[in-house]
Design a protein around this motif. Structure first.
Motif, PDB file in Angstrom:
ATOM      1  N   ASN A   1       0.835  -1.199   0.000  1.00 56.68           N
ATOM      2  CA  ASN A   1       0.000   0.000   0.000  1.00 56.68           C
ATOM      3  C   ASN A   1       0.876   1.258   0.000  1.00 56.68           C
ATOM      4  O   ASN A   1       0.594   2.227  -0.712  1.00 56.68           O
TER       5      ASN A   1
ATOM      6  N   ARG B   1       2.109   2.066  -3.416  1.00 60.05           N
ATOM      7  CA  ARG B   1       1.112   2.767  -4.230  1.00 60.05           C
ATOM      8  C   ARG B   1       1.030   4.247  -3.842  1.00 60.05           C
ATOM      9  O   ARG B   1       0.819   5.106  -4.683  1.00 60.05           O
ATOM     10  N   MET B   2       1.184   4.507  -2.545  1.00 62.70           N
ATOM     11  CA  MET B   2       1.135   5.899  -2.069  1.00 62.70           C
ATOM     12  C   MET B   2       2.268   6.723  -2.669  1.00 62.70           C
ATOM     13  O   MET B   2       2.207   7.950  -2.681  1.00 62.70           O
TER      14      MET B   2
ATOM     15  N   GLY C   1       3.339   6.089  -5.767  1.00 60.09           N
ATOM     16  CA  GLY C   1       3.240   5.929  -7.214  1.00 60.09           C
ATOM     17  C   GLY C   1       4.009   4.738  -7.759  1.00 60.09           C
ATOM     18  O   GLY C   1       4.317   4.677  -8.947  1.00 60.09           O
TER      19      GLY C   1
END
Lengths: 105, 164
Positions: B29, B32-33, B35
């Motif tokens: 996660n 993803r934060m 990019g």
């Protein structure tokens, strides 16, 4: 403490380009930062997120986590990633003139 | 910032305890934060995190863990012989859950949903699925597919692989 030019504005920033003096922030600067971050235009849903982040930050001293933001109903997780592609929490905070978010989630 | 930003991570989750599952979820996660593209590959007991009737039952292992103190900071050490008492694992799980919620770290089912919405791709290890005799209907809807180790390497190509 340095400064950075966004569009035609010179603002005080840290070395990552986050504004350090919120007094200098305005919507035109936000749009200029957004452009630099690859967001061509700030739309109503963008502003909804930015407003909420600024309110929360003023109240609590730091930008809200993604979870806090999605729980508030301001934006869904998917939508948040779509609005601010490639690092939504950081990008939105930067555009909002706030400090870089801390926290791993 | 160092040159050459990480562009993709593929994380293998092999353990089915709370402390086995969270790090993979947080790292994926968190990627993803930033990019960064992120894949999660669940194997062996780690598979529980994508099994419908198990995902809500993931607990802290209180046995065989020499770093088990209560409270975690400056607490007394909980030896395995106490850790095996009924309710110890449930209590430790409740305690950590409460602490994490305050830090906005969601419980595992909600975290999986959030990470999935954030663009993390979830895969299950075929060898484990065959060994445990699971079927497609046993998995949570966030699971992309059941893949072989070969498929995993293909998906991981060009990125970092992390085993947890």
């Amino acid at each position: 403490m340095g400064s950075k030019t966004y569009g035609t504005f010179v603002v005080e920033t840290n070395d990552e380009g986050f504004m350090t003096n919120f007094q200098q922030w305005n919507k035109d600067i936000a749009a200029a930062i957004a452009k630099q971050e690859g967001i061509a235009e700030l739309t109503a849903p963008h502003w909804k997120v930015i407003d909420y982040m600024q309110k929360e930050s003023a109240a609590k001293g730091s930008a809200p986590s993604i979870r806090a933001m999605t729980k508030s109903g301001v934006v869904g997780t998917k939508e948040f990633y779509d609005l601010f592609p490639g690092g939504p929490a950081k990008k939105a905070a930067k555009i909002a003139g706030l400090k870089k978010p801390v926290g791993c989630v | 910032m160092a040159e050459g930003k990480i562009k993709k991570v593929s994380i293998v989750v092999s353990k089915g305890s709370l402390e086995g599952v969270y790090p993979g979820l947080i790292m994926a996660n968190g990627a993803r934060m930033e990019g960064i593209e992120a894949n999660l590959f669940f194997t062996f007991f780690g598979l529980d995190a994508v099994v419908k009737n198990r995902i809500g039952k993931i607990r802290v292992a209180t046995v065989g863990n020499p770093a088990m103190y209560f409270p975690p900071k400056n607490g007394i050490r909980i030896p395995s012989i106490l850790g095996m008492l009924p309710g110890m694992s449930a209590f430790a799980t409740w305690y950590f859950g409460k602490t994490m919620d305050k830090l906005d770290i969601p419980p595992i089912p909600e975290f999986v949903e959030m990470a999935h919405d954030a663009g993390v791709k979830f895969y299950a290890c075929k060898a484990t699925v065959d060994m445990f005799k699971y079927e497609a209907k046993d998995f949570i809807p966030q699971l992309e597919s059941v893949i072989t180790v070969g498929d995993f390497y293909e998906k991981a190509a060009g990125g970092e692989i992390i085993f947890t």
